[in-house]
Scaffold this active site. Structure first.
Site, PDB file in Angstrom:
ATOM      1  CD1 TRP A 168       1.740  -5.665   1.291  1.00  0.00           C
ATOM      2  CD2 TRP A 168       1.443  -4.153   3.050  1.00  0.00           C
ATOM      3  NE1 TRP A 168       1.184  -4.544   0.751  1.00  0.00           N
ATOM      4  CE2 TRP A 168       1.078  -3.651   1.821  1.00  0.00           C
ATOM      5  CE3 TRP A 168       1.041  -3.356   4.109  1.00  0.00           C
ATOM      6  CZ2 TRP A 168       0.577  -2.369   1.718  1.00  0.00           C
ATOM      7  CZ3 TRP A 168       0.660  -2.151   4.017  1.00  0.00           C
ATOM      8  CH2 TRP A 168       0.187  -1.528   2.777  1.00  0.00           C
ATOM      9  CD  GLU A 172       3.602  -2.763   9.253  1.00  0.00           C
ATOM     10  OE1 GLU A 172       3.753  -1.432   9.703  1.00  0.00           O
ATOM     11  OE2 GLU A 172       3.589  -3.001   8.204  1.00  0.00           O
ATOM     12  CG  ASP A 175       3.803   4.527   4.029  1.00  0.00           C
ATOM     13  OD1 ASP A 175       2.782   4.179   3.221  1.00  0.00           O
ATOM     14  OD2 ASP A 175       5.073   4.162   3.689  1.00  0.00           O
ATOM     15  CG  HIS A 196      -1.012   6.767  -4.305  1.00  0.00           C
ATOM     16  ND1 HIS A 196      -0.152   6.244  -3.800  1.00  0.00           N
ATOM     17  CD2 HIS A 196      -0.822   7.945  -4.192  1.00  0.00           C
ATOM     18  CE1 HIS A 196       0.918   7.062  -3.314  1.00  0.00           C
ATOM     19  NE2 HIS A 196       0.630   8.115  -3.499  1.00  0.00           N
ATOM     20  CE1 TYR A 197      -7.989   3.645 -10.084  1.00  0.00           C
ATOM     21  CE2 TYR A 197      -7.235   4.575 -12.095  1.00  0.00           C
ATOM     22  CZ  TYR A 197      -7.781   3.544 -11.579  1.00  0.00           C
ATOM     23  OH  TYR A 197      -8.566   2.607 -12.283  1.00  0.00           O
ATOM     24  CG  HIS A 210      -3.863   1.922   0.888  1.00  0.00           C
ATOM     25  ND1 HIS A 210      -4.276   1.132  -0.170  1.00  0.00           N
ATOM     26  CD2 HIS A 210      -3.119   2.704   0.214  1.00  0.00           C
ATOM     27  CE1 HIS A 210      -3.150   1.155  -0.974  1.00  0.00           C
ATOM     28  NE2 HIS A 210      -2.650   2.216  -0.944  1.00  0.00           N
ATOM     29  CB  VAL A 211      -6.865   7.085   3.375  1.00  0.00           C
ATOM     30  CG1 VAL A 211      -6.486   8.804   3.276  1.00  0.00           C
ATOM     31  CG2 VAL A 211      -8.238   6.850   2.607  1.00  0.00           C
TER      32      VAL A 211
HETATM   33  O1  G7M Z   1       0.380   3.461  -3.807  1.00  0.00           O
HETATM   34  P1  G7M Z   1      -0.263   2.856  -2.978  1.00  0.00           P
HETATM   35  O2  G7M Z   1      -1.444   3.649  -2.580  1.00  0.00           O
HETATM   36  O3  G7M Z   1      -0.740   1.540  -3.105  1.00  0.00           O
HETATM   37  O4  G7M Z   1       0.582   3.031  -1.488  1.00  0.00           O
HETATM   38  C1  G7M Z   1       0.851   1.674  -0.628  1.00  0.00           C
HETATM   39  C2  G7M Z   1       1.550   2.412   0.680  1.00  0.00           C
HETATM   40  O5  G7M Z   1       1.696   1.255   1.472  1.00  0.00           O
HETATM   41  C3  G7M Z   1       3.055   2.930   0.155  1.00  0.00           C
HETATM   42  O6  G7M Z   1       3.188   4.146   0.678  1.00  0.00           O
HETATM   43  C4  G7M Z   1       3.908   1.801   1.100  1.00  0.00           C
HETATM   44  O7  G7M Z   1       5.134   2.668   1.388  1.00  0.00           O
HETATM   45  C5  G7M Z   1       3.053   1.301   1.970  1.00  0.00           C
HETATM   46  N1  G7M Z   1       3.415   0.056   2.336  1.00  0.00           N
HETATM   47  C6  G7M Z   1       3.744  -1.012   1.803  1.00  0.00           C
HETATM   48  N2  G7M Z   1       4.002  -2.015   2.145  1.00  0.00           N
HETATM   49  C7  G7M Z   1       4.252  -3.413   1.913  1.00  0.00           C
HETATM   50  C8  G7M Z   1       3.749  -1.833   3.941  1.00  0.00           C
HETATM   51  C9  G7M Z   1       4.067  -2.322   4.753  1.00  0.00           C
HETATM   52  O8  G7M Z   1       4.294  -3.666   4.966  1.00  0.00           O
HETATM   53  N3  G7M Z   1       3.804  -1.752   6.092  1.00  0.00           N
HETATM   54  C10 G7M Z   1       3.366  -0.448   5.892  1.00  0.00           C
HETATM   55  N4  G7M Z   1       3.119   0.126   7.209  1.00  0.00           N
HETATM   56  N5  G7M Z   1       3.123   0.461   4.724  1.00  0.00           N
HETATM   57  C11 G7M Z   1       3.547  -0.521   3.771  1.00  0.00           C
END
Ligand code: G7M
Length: 323
Positions: A161, A171, A191, A254-255, A263-264
């Site tokens: 993704w 997207e 998000d 996140h950790y 990503h932020v």
């Molecule tokens: O926990 P972590 O830092 O890995 O957070 C990943 C973030 O990516 C979360 O806030 C999810 O809601 C967001 N996210 C996950 N997916 C699969 C997608 C997606 O397909 N598109 C978007 N725009 N955000 C996503």
């Protein structure tokens, strides 16, 4: 540093040939109009305070699992007058003196529920959204090398993704801002948890173009230009598009993250966003300051983070006798 840009297919992803085909294609799944033929298998978790429910089910004619995340959205001050009209049906629950209690049913377009469908979902998705006991793990630099890193390299969540967004395969119409620089550039977009209706629950992510930076653990002085760029241009772009000022934005990483491509997170300061807790969120400005003081702060640091009891990483720490 190892390059993680190639697509990983996890053991969970490999559960059925159908899943493999869909995950390998890299294309976004087709949009659905309704839940016709959906079979509920189990309610995985619910939260009455956040008004959300996560369920496991399947669609008719398919062996694949689906995970559906539903969250009632906050009221929109702009549309409340449209809601308080004859188009909203009222059903009385009780009347006592001057106190009347009703169940009201506003028209569907004013009454949407934010819904995410993960399909086909892997066992890891089902596990991720299930109610579970949470534990704290203290991860030293050595334990990262011995336990966490081999775990990340063996079975990360698929990053498809993320690559779809970076390659404009999905997207792309939602992109708020992009800096195309291959070292310091990033894409800013909502998000998937945010329906973009209200800034009160604004949730935006900035995904860096550079591949191979897995998480906070990998960051050093050489990444300061990237982090500065995301912080500065990300906040400016959000202010320009949504009018939310810099001092109203919580900006953090996140950790452990769920997805090991840097990503932020940008959320509105009034929003009690999931994943904002101690043991998970690290403010970007603090991260930059720590790195400025000591370039190898994050590679050397002992991190404390939360993990669920069925999380494979927690199970690795348990198997290693660390829990
Ligand atoms: O926990 P972590 O830092 O890995 O957070 C990943 C973030 O990516 C979360 O806030 C999810 O809601 C967001 N996210 C996950 N997916 C699969 C997608 C997606 O397909 N598109 C978007 N725009 N955000 C996503």
């Amino acid at each position: 540093m190892a390059d993680h840009s190639e697509k990983h297919v996890t053991e969970d992803d490999k559960a059925t040939p159908a899943k493999m085909r869909k995950l390998e294609s890299g294309d976004a799944a087709e949009a659905r109009d309704n839940f016709a033929g959906f079979k509920l298998i189990k309610v995985l978790n619910e939260n009455t305070r956040n008004k959300c429910i996560f369920v496991h089910g399947s669609f008719e004619g398919s062996d694949d699992d689906a995970v559906v995340l539903m969250e009632k959205t906050p009221f929109d001050k702009q549309s409340i007058s449209a809601m308080l009209t004859s188009t909203t049906d009222l059903k009385q629950v009780m009347q006592n003196d001057i106190y009347g209690v009703y169940t009201s049913s506003p028209p569907p377009d004013l009454n949407g529920i934010n819904t995410t469908i993960i399909y086909p979902a892997t066992d890891r998705h089902i596990m991720k959204y299930s109610a579970q006991q949470i534990y704290l793990i203290n991860e030293t630099a050595e334990e990262y090398q011995e336990i966490t890193l081999p775990f990340i390299e063996s079975q990360p969540f698929s990053l498809q993704w993320v690559y779809n967004i970076l390659d404009k395969k999905a997207e792309s119409d939602r992109i708020i801002f992009e800096d195309e620089d291959t070292d310091t550039g990033f894409i800013l977009l909502p998000d998937m948890k945010w329906d973009e209706k209200l800034t009160e629950n604004l949730y935006i992510i900035g995904i860096c173009h550079k591949r191979g930076i897995r998480s906070l653990r990998d960051l050093g002085r050489e990444h300061l230009p990237l982090l500065n760029n995301i912080a500065k241009k990300g906040k400016e772009a959000i202010c320009t598009k949504y009018g939310v000022k810099e001092n109203q934005l919580r900006v953090y990483l996140h950790y452990q993250p769920s997805y090991y491509h840097l990503h932020v997170h940008f959320t509105h300061v009034n929003f009690d966003a999931p994943g904002m807790n101690i043991g998970k969120a690290h403010l970007l400005l603090d991260v930059m300051e720590n790195i400025e003081m000591q370039s190898d702060y994050y590679p050397k640091k002992t991190f404390t983070f939360t993990a669920k009891e069925k999380d494979p990483l927690y199970l690795k720490y348990k198997a290693a006798g660390k829990m």
